[in-house]
Each structure stands twice: as structure tokens, then as C-alpha cells.
Design an enzyme around this catalytic site. Structure first.
Site, mmCIF file in Angstrom:
data_model
loop_
_atom_site.group_PDB
_atom_site.id
_atom_site.type_symbol
_atom_site.label_atom_id
_atom_site.label_comp_id
_atom_site.label_asym_id
_atom_site.label_seq_id
_atom_site.Cartn_x
_atom_site.Cartn_y
_atom_site.Cartn_z
ATOM 1 N N ARG A 82 32.115 -31.456 2.903
ATOM 2 C CA ARG A 82 30.848 -31.483 2.776
ATOM 3 C C ARG A 82 29.678 -32.430 2.769
ATOM 4 O O ARG A 82 29.903 -33.377 2.743
ATOM 5 C CB ARG A 82 30.811 -30.516 1.016
ATOM 6 C CG ARG A 82 31.088 -28.904 0.724
ATOM 7 C CD ARG A 82 30.689 -28.183 1.498
ATOM 8 N NE ARG A 82 31.459 -27.150 1.356
ATOM 9 C CZ ARG A 82 32.403 -26.054 1.837
ATOM 10 N NH1 ARG A 82 32.623 -26.456 3.212
ATOM 11 N NH2 ARG A 82 32.544 -25.124 1.339
ATOM 12 N N HIS A 122 29.574 -27.680 12.169
ATOM 13 C CA HIS A 122 30.656 -26.538 10.453
ATOM 14 C C HIS A 122 31.185 -25.818 10.784
ATOM 15 O O HIS A 122 31.438 -24.179 10.641
ATOM 16 C CB HIS A 122 29.580 -25.806 9.558
ATOM 17 C CG HIS A 122 30.757 -26.044 8.130
ATOM 18 N ND1 HIS A 122 29.550 -25.702 7.005
ATOM 19 C CD2 HIS A 122 31.365 -25.486 7.914
ATOM 20 C CE1 HIS A 122 30.289 -25.704 6.122
ATOM 21 N NE2 HIS A 122 31.705 -25.796 6.840
#
Ligand code: NAP
Length: 308
Positions: free
Chosen positions: A223, A271
Site C-alpha cells: 500500500r 497499481h
């Protein structure tokens, strides 16, 4: 009984077809066409707007379309119901590919050759053998342990840091905070595959980078909030770190003005490190729908107090 499907990124129609092939007649309502909120028993979600899951009075379980549930449990309106995270062979396989590719790119100095090519430099240099390169994984869960196995199979020295001790062929286990220092000192390529929790937020910071050997590289596929971006840029600019591969960011999409875009030692990917596909992931989701409706514990149920 109805299942709410809510995701800005996943294909609703494909998910409906895969789930109905496993549970004939399953009533799948795609957000925001939900009908009566009282009909909804289960939710299959990714990036639900904050507060949304508090609107369904009969919700009895939340099934995450992602492995990381930090966004879900950050919502103060999330009802106190069981949550299952995504575990899926395609998710694991694609993450393993990404970690292996990124580790090999740093190991074989492709990052340096890409920079040298832009400068028309013949930057002749051999890397060490994989057996002399140490890859350290922070997180040895579903994704970290699969990546570790692939790195071992390739011939790297592999280390893993986790909360509890692990026994994995070819992987040296460093459990707990007390082992972090020793783990970092022996890591040439650091891979972050931790969940985002109050214990792990900001863990990729100046103190961590200072513990790594000179020239080490960092791969963050967990993250964005694990990374302190300014600390990374300083460690790269000082020459202490050799490079970084980043797939996740504090703000996504990464703003156009962010200096990471132009940094010569940073590779940015949007991502995409791993993704699940309904054809394989629907087996586990269907099993959890049946379990939730039978009042049984979910597979891969999240421990909310622990944060993952
Ligand atoms: N970029 C992407 O496309 C993408 C895709 C999927 C997932 N992800 C990220 O990857 C993360 C990991 O997924 P996963 O399925 O592998 O999770 P997981 O199975 O829950 O594994 C988490 C691992 O982290 C360790 N850990 C947790 N807190 C720790 C701490 N405070 N100190 C040391 N170790 C700690 C756990 O230790 P124990 O084993 O001892 O509990 C476990 O080994 C997700 O949470 C998500 O954020 C990113």
C-alpha cells in the site's frame, strides 16, 4: 436474499455470470441499482464509498474483492459483521510474476541500463549471481510466501519478515520487531507485501532505508501508506539506495506533479501488480456466500482487531 456488487474497477456482469453458474438464482444487485437496501444480505466490494455499507440493515457479511481490507475497515460506518479478504490463485500468480520481474530487473541492472541507454552510455557491468543476492520479503502471507517460493526457485537467497515464525523451504524467517534490524541488514532487494495496519503504516521510512546495505533496492507492492515518499527520494538521491519499483501510492492516481514520476531511479506502475479474475476467484467467493448464509465462519476471515 441478495448480494450487493460494488466496485469501480471489476466487471460486474462477468462476476454475476460466474457466481450464478455456481449458485443458480443468486440475486446480484450492481451498485447503485440496489433496490430496497433491506434486501441486501451480503456485499462483494472494492473501494466502496465511505458510509455506503452502513446503509444495509440486514448485511451479514462483507466479501472483499481485494486482498487488502485497510480501506474497508477504515470506514467508521462499516457494520460489525464478518469480513473475508480475497485469496485467489490468479491474484497470487500475478503478484508472484510482478515481484520476480521487479527483483530480476534490479538484480540484472536493467534499471541502470535503461538510464545508460537514454544517455547513450555503454555501461558494461556484470551483476552478482542470484545465489549471492539477498531478497527480503516483508510479509510472508498468501502473496509473500508464494513470491518467496518463486525467488527461491530462481536461486536467490530469500529472507522473510513476519509477525510469527515461518517454515518455508529455502527461506530464512525473521519473526517480529526484534528481528527487523537483522533482516534489513541482510537484504539487498526489499519487497513490501505487508497489510496496511497501525503497526506497518510508514514502515518504509528513512530509519528502515538506513538499515539496508548501500545500493539496496526497494519494491513496494503493498500500500502507498507504507512508504514515506520524501524519505525514499532522499535515500535515492544520496546514493544510499540504488533504485525503487513502486506500484502503490498514497494518492492514486499518482498526481502529475509528484516527483516520483520523473525520478531516474524509480519505476512507477499504476497499481497493477496483481489482480484476480472472476473465473478463478468466484469459487472462493461462492464458498463464502454459502458459509455466510449458513452462519458458518468465512474462509480467509479478517481479524479486525489485528487489522488483517
Ligand atoms: N499492489 C497490488 O496490486 C496488491 C494486490 C494484492 C494485495 N496487495 C497488498 O498485499 C498485502 C498482503 O496480502 P496477503 O494476501 O499476502 O496478506 P496476508 O496473507 O494477510 O499476509 C500478511 C503478512 O504480513 C505479516 N505481517 C502483518 N503485520 C505484520 C507486522 N506488524 N510485522 C511483521 N509482519 C506482519 C503477516 O505475518 P503473520 O503471517 O505472522 O500473520 C503475514 O505474513 C495486502 O494487504 C495488500 O495491501 C497489493
Amino acid at each position: 436474499m441478495a448480494l450487493l456488487f460494488l466496485s469501480p474497477d471489476d466487471p460486474a456482469d462477468t462476476w454475476r455470470a460466474e457466481l450464478q453458474a455456481r449458485i443458480p438464482g443468486l440475486d446480484v444487485r450492481t451498485w447503485p441499482q440496489v433496490g430496497d437496501p433491506a434486501d441486501i444480505d451480503l456485499a462483494l466490494v472494492w473501494r466502496a464509498p465511505p458510509g455506503e455499507l452502513g446503509r444495509y440493515p440486514n448485511l451479514c457479511a462483507v466479501l472483499s474483492l481485494a486482498a487488502g481490507i485497510d480501506g474497508l475497515i477504515a470506514d467508521p460506518d462499516l457494520p460489525d459483521v464478518p469480513i473475508a479478504r480475497m485469496v485467489d490463485p490468479s491474484l497470487t500468480r500475478t503478484m508472484t510474476e510482478y515481484v520476480l520481474l521487479a527483483a530480476l530487473r534490479h538484480h540484472r541492472k536493467f534499471d541502470r541500463f535503461e538510464r545508460a541507454q537514454r544517455a547513450r552510455e555503454w555501461a558494461y557491468a556484470f551483476p552478482p549471481q542470484a545465489a549471492d543476492r539477498r531478497v527480503g520479503l516483508m510479509g510472508l502471507g498468501e502473496l509473500g510466501s508464494a513470491a518467496a517460493r518463486a525467488l527461491v526457485a530462481h536461486g536467490f537467497q530469500v529472507l522473510g519478515w513476519s509477525r510469527s515464525p515461518k517454515v518455508l523451504d529455502g527461506v530464512v524467517s525473521y519473526p517480529g520487531r526484534s528481528e527487523l534490524h537483522a533482516f534489513l541488514h541482510r537484504t539487498d532487494i526489499l519487497v513490501c507485501l505487508l497489510p496496511l495496519t497501525s503497526d506497518t503504516v510508514g514502515i518504509l521510512d528513512a530509519a528502515t532505508f538506513a538499515e539496508l546495505p548501500h545500493g539496496a533496492c526497494v519494491i513496494n507492492v503493498a500500500r502507498g501508506q507504507h512508504l514515506v515518499e520524501n524519505d525514499l527520494v532522499e535515500a535515492l538521491d544520496s546514493g544510499h539506495l540504488g533504485g525503487a519499483t513502486l506500484d502503490v501510492f498514497r494518492e492514486e492516481p499518482l498526481p502529475r506533479g509528484n516527483p516520483l514520476w520523473d525520478h531516474p531511479k524509480v519505476l512507477v506502475t499504476p497499481h497493477v501488480a496483481s489482480y484476480s479474475v472472476p473465473a478463478t476467484a468466484a469459487d472462493g467467493v461462492a464458498a463464502n456466500i454459502r458459509r455466510a448464509l449458513a452462519g458458518e465462519p468465512l474462509l480467509h476471515q479478517v481479524d479486525r482487531a489485528r487489522g488483517y
